[in-house]
Design an enzyme around this catalytic site. Sequence first.
Site, PDB file in Angstrom:
ATOM      1  N   HIS A   1      50.118  51.191  36.110  1.00  0.00           N
ATOM      2  CA  HIS A   1      51.124  50.719  36.563  1.00  0.00           C
ATOM      3  C   HIS A   1      50.907  49.664  37.664  1.00  0.00           C
ATOM      4  O   HIS A   1      50.397  50.205  38.665  1.00  0.00           O
ATOM      5  CB  HIS A   1      52.288  51.448  36.723  1.00  0.00           C
ATOM      6  CG  HIS A   1      53.693  50.893  37.213  1.00  0.00           C
ATOM      7  ND1 HIS A   1      54.573  50.398  36.218  1.00  0.00           N
ATOM      8  CD2 HIS A   1      54.088  50.217  38.271  1.00  0.00           C
ATOM      9  CE1 HIS A   1      55.571  49.892  36.773  1.00  0.00           C
ATOM     10  NE2 HIS A   1      55.294  49.765  38.101  1.00  0.00           N
ATOM     11  N   CYS A   2      51.167  48.508  37.591  1.00  0.00           N
ATOM     12  CA  CYS A   2      50.746  47.355  38.418  1.00  0.00           C
ATOM     13  C   CYS A   2      51.876  47.022  39.343  1.00  0.00           C
ATOM     14  O   CYS A   2      52.840  46.273  38.634  1.00  0.00           O
ATOM     15  CB  CYS A   2      49.909  46.430  37.913  1.00  0.00           C
ATOM     16  SG  CYS A   2      49.404  45.159  39.408  1.00  0.00           S
ATOM     17  N   VAL A   3      52.051  47.108  40.733  1.00  0.00           N
ATOM     18  CA  VAL A   3      53.236  46.822  41.475  1.00  0.00           C
ATOM     19  C   VAL A   3      53.315  45.297  41.539  1.00  0.00           C
ATOM     20  O   VAL A   3      54.304  44.748  41.706  1.00  0.00           O
ATOM     21  CB  VAL A   3      53.285  47.410  42.813  1.00  0.00           C
ATOM     22  CG1 VAL A   3      53.345  49.194  42.643  1.00  0.00           C
ATOM     23  CG2 VAL A   3      51.898  47.357  43.610  1.00  0.00           C
TER      24      VAL A   3
ATOM     25  N   ASN B   1      55.239  45.856  36.416  1.00  0.00           N
ATOM     26  CA  ASN B   1      55.159  46.057  35.055  1.00  0.00           C
ATOM     27  C   ASN B   1      53.875  47.063  34.844  1.00  0.00           C
ATOM     28  O   ASN B   1      53.036  46.996  35.655  1.00  0.00           O
ATOM     29  CB  ASN B   1      55.300  44.491  34.125  1.00  0.00           C
ATOM     30  CG  ASN B   1      55.437  45.032  32.958  1.00  0.00           C
ATOM     31  OD1 ASN B   1      55.816  46.196  32.318  1.00  0.00           O
ATOM     32  ND2 ASN B   1      55.465  43.902  32.101  1.00  0.00           N
TER      33      ASN B   1
END
Length: 308
Positions: free
Chosen positions: A155-157, A161
């Site tokens: 999960h990439c801030v 997303n």
Amino acid sequence: MYRSGAVMAWNVFRFCTALRGLGSIMILLVLGVVGVSYYAVVLSIYGPALTSGGLDSFISLAVLLMFHALLVMLLWSYFSVVLTDPGGVPPNYRPLVDEERGDVDQLTGSEFTQLTTPEPTNTRVRYCRKCNHVKPPRSHHCSVCGRCVLKMDHHCVWVVNCVGALNYKYFLLFLFYTLLETTLVTISLLPYFLAFFSDGEIAGSPSTLATTFLAFVLNLAFALSVFGFLIMHATLVSGNTTTIEAYEKKTSPKWRYDLGRKRNFEQVFGTVERYWFIPAYSEEDLRRMPALQGLEYPSKPDLDSEES
């Protein structure tokens, strides 16, 4: 004991909620870095130099053309990652392939019923107790998104997303074009950055000089960090693994999804070369490559036979 467990769950929930809120700030930060770079390179230095004539005009034109071309590809790739659903488990999903043994028979009704119970007794396929449904091969549960994501990488801030099956290529292209753009800006601003430490006078207003200095430092930092991150993901793609699966492989002597570097690359970028460097897939690849849909993945036949 119950109280401590409840507090822990509550803290984790707050942490996940904070990550979701942080994402909007990250988008603004990315756009802010782009804006500072655009002001320094285009509006302050190389844009005005277009009218100076001679070699300076030629260099300025080349820098501006490359800057805008890379910027378009960077933003296209970035918002493709942000806006593309990484892939979730379809309703009433039934696995056609036994991930553990390589069987090709669809599960029978009784077997599937066992899997949908709170404590499934059939261990032939993976089951998510948080979502209460069967998980497709290579999918994992994301605590931030609150669901299982197909071929989840992380999960990439920065993109607000998850990075998964349907947007992993776009994420890699975002890293690639970010590296090229930040490297170009760093090299373009290097002479003006070095001028800050010279004894001579520096032309320009204080705000312009401050923006140029800030743009150089930010782009240099991003270029170095993204370079290491891109190298890591290039290694993962070459072995047909995700960030999560890289840890799983440590306990497995053979990785069934490693099909060789060329096919591993095609599992992410497709087989049509003209689509490799844009955040899109050809209709042909989407039609004939199940891996791009995130539910089925080819594996080594020899490992399938060994496990069955």
